[in-house]
Write a protein that holds these residues in place. Structure first.
Motif, short mmCIF file in Angstrom:
data_model
loop_
_atom_site.label_atom_id
_atom_site.label_comp_id
_atom_site.label_asym_id
_atom_site.label_seq_id
_atom_site.Cartn_x
_atom_site.Cartn_y
_atom_site.Cartn_z
N ARG A 269 43.50 -26.18 -26.90
CA ARG A 269 42.26 -26.82 -27.38
C ARG A 269 42.54 -27.79 -28.54
N ARG A 270 43.48 -27.47 -29.40
CA ARG A 270 43.75 -28.34 -30.54
C ARG A 270 44.40 -29.65 -30.09
N VAL A 271 45.22 -29.57 -29.06
CA VAL A 271 45.82 -30.81 -28.54
C VAL A 271 44.74 -31.67 -27.90
N GLU A 272 43.84 -31.06 -27.16
CA GLU A 272 42.73 -31.83 -26.59
C GLU A 272 41.87 -32.41 -27.71
N ARG A 273 41.73 -31.64 -28.78
CA ARG A 273 40.94 -32.13 -29.93
C ARG A 273 41.59 -33.37 -30.53
N TYR A 274 42.92 -33.42 -30.54
CA TYR A 274 43.63 -34.60 -31.04
C TYR A 274 43.17 -35.84 -30.27
N TRP A 275 43.11 -35.74 -28.94
CA TRP A 275 42.70 -36.90 -28.14
C TRP A 275 41.23 -37.24 -28.40
N GLU A 276 40.41 -36.22 -28.61
CA GLU A 276 39.00 -36.48 -28.92
C GLU A 276 38.87 -37.25 -30.23
N LEU A 277 39.65 -36.84 -31.23
CA LEU A 277 39.59 -37.51 -32.54
C LEU A 277 40.06 -38.94 -32.45
#
Length: 303
Positions: A269-277
């Protein structure tokens, strides 16, 4: 005596222009507004040209020009247009700084941040574009060190560098928050270790990873997404039926466990969050999260 030959004392200039007497006297003392002459009593006198010069000096000072620059303009040592362009650039920088400060304060108010958090937020938000990019580049360089540049992991590395050249002139609170959260992510050793694990695993030959995956990503998203929406547990009978639609009923139990471990390696989830940011900072349209679907898929495989 007409308007062209009329002379004025400093007091009369002050009443005519609305400027304080001491300001006019100071400008006169440093020859910004030199007197035309003196009265019999020794008082400084100024003609109408001095009045116009005084109005120009006031305008230039209100625009933020220092007295040294004003003197050079009046002495024709600097072109007014060149000075104006330089001050436009300076004002743009100041406006940008104020906008960033406002955005940080908005974020502080919304987060109910502590004094220390506000200090960190302000420092991070005021980093230059070059400094922000360097922070991201250093994270990517450390995380992907030794990864073959022709492997998929290297392509991920390049995509992870895609910071905007500048935060917008008037960043939204969401963009300030996105940059602050991104800065926290890339300075977290655990996050860097997780991204490296994904990059190294992605660089392994397909044969070493058990061959091509026996499922289609789009089918996982569709079927697991429907299961999540309907509240279907991955270890339920309905969940097993959905899993069979994704990978087929003939996959052995040990292969399902191996497949679950492999999918888990690339699900975070944190890696996906990186792309969201990055998307928020680059003003891209948001995308629906995919990780929850793959987490459901992993749980179903292990169930």
């Amino acid at each position: 005596m007409n308007d062209r030959t009329e002379l004025f004392t400093i007091g009369q200039l002050a009443r005519r222009t609305g400027l304080p007497v001491r300001t006019i006297r100071f400008w006169s003392d440093i020859d910004v507004i030199p007197p035309t002459g003196r009265s019999a009593s020794g008082y400084r006198l100024y003609d109408t040209e001095a009045v116009a010069r005084l109005e120009l000096v006031r305008t230039l000072r209100e625009l933020g020009l220092d007295l040294g620059t004003v003197q050079r303009i009046l002495a024709r040592q600097s072109a007014l247009a060149d000075v104006a362009r330089a001050h436009v650039r300076a004002l743009d920088t100041e406006i940008r700084s104020l906008q960033l400060r406002r955005a940080v304060l908005r974020s502080v108010a919304r987060r109910n941040s502590t004094t220390e958090e506000m200090r960190v937020m302000n420092r991070l938000a005021r980093l230059s574009a070059q400094e922000r990019q360097r922070m991201i580049d250093e994270f990517v360089d450390r995380t992907f060190a030794g990864v073959d540049p022709y492997e998929p992991g290297a392509r991920i590395a390049e995509a992870m560098r895609q910071m905007p050249a500048e935060l917008p002139d008037d960043p939204t609170p969401e963009q300030v928050d996105a940059w602050l959260e991104l800065a926290e992510l890339v300075t977290d050793p655990e996050f860097a270790q997780r991204v490296r694990q994904m990059a190294v695993a992605g660089g392994q030959p397909t044969a070493d990873r058990g061959g091509p995956p026996p499922y289609d990503h789009a089918v996982v998203i569709e079927q697991a997404g429907r299961a999540l929406a309907d509240g279907i547990a991955p270890d339920s009978a309905e969940g097993r039926a959905i899993l069979d639609q994704i990978i087929g009923p003939g996959v052995a139990a040990d292969e399902r466990v191996r497949l679950a471990d492999e999918v888990a390696t690339f699900t975070d989830r944190r890696v996906e969050r990186y792309w969201e940011l990055l998307g928020v900072l680059n003003d891209r349209p948001p995308f629906p999260p995919r990780v929850p679907m793959f987490e459901w898929f992993i749980a179903a495989l292990r169930g």
